[in-house]
Design an enzyme around this catalytic site. Structure first.
Site, short mmCIF file in Angstrom:
data_model
loop_
_atom_site.label_atom_id
_atom_site.label_comp_id
_atom_site.label_asym_id
_atom_site.label_seq_id
_atom_site.Cartn_x
_atom_site.Cartn_y
_atom_site.Cartn_z
N PHE A 221 0.85 -1.21 0.17
CA PHE A 221 -0.13 -0.09 -0.12
C PHE A 221 0.79 1.41 -0.16
CE2 PHE A 221 -4.03 -1.96 1.26
CZ PHE A 221 -3.56 -3.36 1.98
N ASP A 222 0.46 1.96 -0.84
CA ASP A 222 1.54 3.61 -1.00
C ASP A 222 0.20 4.51 0.91
OD1 ASP A 222 0.77 6.97 -2.15
OD2 ASP A 222 2.16 6.37 -0.92
N GLY A 223 1.11 5.34 1.15
CA GLY A 223 0.65 5.63 2.87
C GLY A 223 -0.19 7.00 2.00
N PHE A 338 -1.02 -1.34 -4.34
CA PHE A 338 -2.12 0.22 -4.36
C PHE A 338 -1.68 1.57 -4.17
CE2 PHE A 338 -6.00 -1.97 -4.63
CZ PHE A 338 -5.85 -3.41 -3.54
N ASP A 340 -2.53 5.84 -5.15
CA ASP A 340 -3.01 6.51 -5.85
C ASP A 340 -3.00 7.87 -6.87
OD1 ASP A 340 -2.66 9.92 -4.54
OD2 ASP A 340 -1.94 8.59 -4.05
#
Lengths: 376, 258
Positions: A221-223, A338, A340
């Site tokens: 995951f991205d943060g 993931f 954004d």
């Protein structure tokens, strides 16, 4: 569109049959649409060994992953027919090719890994409904249904639940299935799902995928704007890097707000704890990663404190301090990553990682090509 | 005592080709306040409008079309029977495309259905539906709908309802098969999108093979399904409330399960 499809290694099926690698033939098709590869015919359904355990969990008890047919399988040729010739011809084509299974798509390795985890969970907790439940949610017409079922049979996937909505929005069904994560090729549907509070991401087909683990599900995951809200990203975009650092330092002890994929990480954590409880911490078949442009010494602290306060464990946190994510992801080899920002999604894909775009937050207002690798 | 009155406002359908659908007037009209000339709109009102819309579109495609829905209003309620003129005037008031009115008692309403060659019987009454079904008339229960769609949405349930011993009557199965074939033929008059009619399949217990088998069986009857939902044991009502079919046909489809 490139001519050849590179070899995609697919893990052995979760019931132990060895599959070998799935290969596309090297021949070129006569198809005037310009797409290559010869379709493979269904050879017959493999018998699935049914072991003990729950196979049809109640949706509210399971971790429900809804996937669309375009990300589970490769349907580019059919998409071309649809775009060039319209829906009637598209459906006629699908029926004509009903016995030719689709090739695996970007979500395929992820789904196979989910099944591998399920097998381990059933061994340890045969009565439990806390499993991954994979539902095919597509707005295809049911005319394509038989081909999809043939394809699921061919690849020996355990998918027994589906919704083919014949063109209406799948969003209502996502809620009815208590969906924990929705993966689709359609960014609009993904945005709709996010707006309804459902974790969702857009997936793209990539060539040259690197090999991924067959025994351990790895999710990265991205943060910001994925696990956390986009509040810090807003500061960075509006006021620049220095202001961002200052803001993060001043607010180090204030929790970040949650992002659209926090709930999914939570669901993974719950399953992980079930393995830990039976002494499988070191060889847990689920591993999670945080891959963030934040820096370990400064802005990363707030991220870690937030995760801790949420009671969420993440197995590995990688603070890149603005360095490109592609090489790091290539080392980690997640089944899915993931982010954004399309810039990072594309960067990851270039290096062979299946990346999914979460169209959430302030980053969506910016040009995709904007160079944002001077990160946080 | 069974009596039938033709509605002279409406052109009568071709008896050989039309699909006769009987709906109870109690389902279509709501008893309003006494003294009102016209009844209020009942649970089945949107359904009738949807049936009507299918007919309109069929005639648009082909003005000489004979495969149309032929709607019959059947009144079994003794109170409503006394108000037969009110039923007829309400029908006219709303411009409903009802070709015949049948009046009968609770005892002989099935006879009335059979006399009128009814291929589908729709009622809100939980006793009437199995009664008709047992005598071989395809029947379905109507329920109040939130936000009913303009499109006629017919759902076939691919699993037999949980009755492992008592299968459906052969006559009823036959009725189901011929109705579904007619519906399939009607559906083919329209394109993929913007159809006034949608055929939906749902299997509630079995897995994908169950649903796949049902899709194939229906296709062999000339029924091309638009939407398919395979629940494999998941609760029905959350899904049903999204699908919003006007009615479900679960009778006589044991041939569809695996």
């Amino acid at each position: 569109m490139s001519g050849q499809v590179k070899e995609l290694k697919v893990s052995p099926s979760s019931n132990g049959d060895s599959r070998g690698s799935w290969e596309e033939k090297d021949e070129f098709d006569q198809d005037h649409l310009g797409l290559t590869t010869k379709p493979k015919l269904v050879t017959g359904r493999r018998a699935r060994k049914v072991e003990g355990g729950v196979f049809f969990p109640k949706p509210e008890n399971a971790v429900t992953i809804a996937v669309s047919s375009r990300v589970l399988f490769r349907t580019e040729r059919e998409q071309e027919v649809y775009l060039q010739k319209g829906v009637e011809e598209y459906l006629r084509y699908q029926i004509e090719h009903e016995n030719e299974p689709f090739a695996p798509g970007p979500a395929f390795p992820f789904v196979k890994a989910l099944e591998a985890v399920n097998t381990r969970l059933r061994e340890l907790y045969p009565q439990s409904e806390e499993l991954f439940d994979i539902v095919l949610v597509t707005y295809n017409h049911a005319h394509v249904g038989i081909r999809l079922i043939n394809t699921i049979n061919h690849h020996n996937l355990f998918i027994e639940r589906f919704c083919m909505t014949g063109g209406s929005s799948p969003i209502g069904y996502l809620k009815a299935w208590h969906t924990n994560l929705y993966l689709s090729a359609d960014a609009d549907k993904v945005r709709e799902a996010l707006a309804e509070g459902i974790a969702a991401a857009t997936m793209f087909m990539t060539e040259n995928l690197t090999e991924v683990s067959e025994s351990q599900l790895r999710v990265a995951f991205d943060g910001d704007a994925v696990l956390f809200s986009d509040e810090s990203e807003r500061i960075f975009k509006a006021h620049g890097l220095d202001k961002f650092f200052e803001h993060e330092r001043d607010n180090e002890d204030t929790l970040l707000d949650h992002g659209p994929l926090k709930g999914f990480l939570e669901a993974l954590g719950k399953l992980q704890k079930k393995f830990y409880a039976k002494g499988h911490r070191l060889d847990c078949p689920i591993r999670t990663f945080l891959v963030t442009a934040r820096s370990a010494a400064s802005s990363g602290i707030r991220a870690l404190k937030t995760l801790r306060a949420w009671g969420l464990e993440i197995d590995e946190a990688l603070f890149l301090a603005g360095a490109p994510k592609g090489p790091m992801l290539e080392k980690i080899r997640p089944h899915i990553y993931f982010d954004d920002q399309m810039f990072h999604v594309e960067g990851a894909a270039e290096m062979g990682t299946v990346a999914a775009h979460v169209p959430y937050g302030i980053a969506q207002k910016h040009n995709l090509k904007q160079n944002s690798n001077v990160g946080k | 005592m069974v009596s039938t009155i033709q509605n002279t406002d409406v052109k009568q359908k071709d008896a050989d080709r039309a699909v006769v659908v009987a709906v109870t007037s109690r389902a279509v009209f709501e008893s309003g306040a006494d003294g009102d000339d016209v009844y209020g709109m009942g649970v089945a009102f949107p359904l009738l409008q949807a049936l009507q819309r299918v007919n309109e579109r069929l005639l648009e495609e082909n003005p000489a079309e004979s495969l149309l829905f032929d709607v019959v209003l059947i009144t079994t309620d003794s109170q409503q029977q006394q108000q037969s003129s009110r039923i007829i005037s309400s029908t006219r008031h709303y411009g409903l495309e009802v070709s015949r009115f049948c009046f009968s008692s609770e005892e002989d309403f099935v006879e009335s259905l059979q006399k009128n060659n009814v291929q589908l019987f729709l009622s809100t009454d939980r006793n009437e539906v199995p009664q008709a079904s047992q005598k071989g008339v395809l029947s379905a229960l109507l329920d109040r709908q939130e936000a009913p769609s303009e499109q006629l949405r017919v759902m076939f349930c691919g699993d037999a309802v949980n009755r492992p011993d008592a299968g459906p009557m052969p006559a009823s199965r036959q009725a189901a098969q011929s109705f579904s074939a007619q519906l399939g033929e009607m559906r083919q008059r329209f394109g993929m999108s913007d159809s006034p009619l949608s055929i939906v399949l749902m299997t509630s217990h079995g897995g994908r093979e169950s649903c796949g088998g049902a899709l194939r069986t229906l296709r062999s009857r000339g029924v091309n399904v638009d939407e398919a939902y395979c629940l494999a044991g998941a609760p029905l009502s959350p899904i049903l409330s999204v699908v919003r079919p006007h009615f479900l046909l679960s009778d006589g489809f044991s041939g569809l399960e695996d």
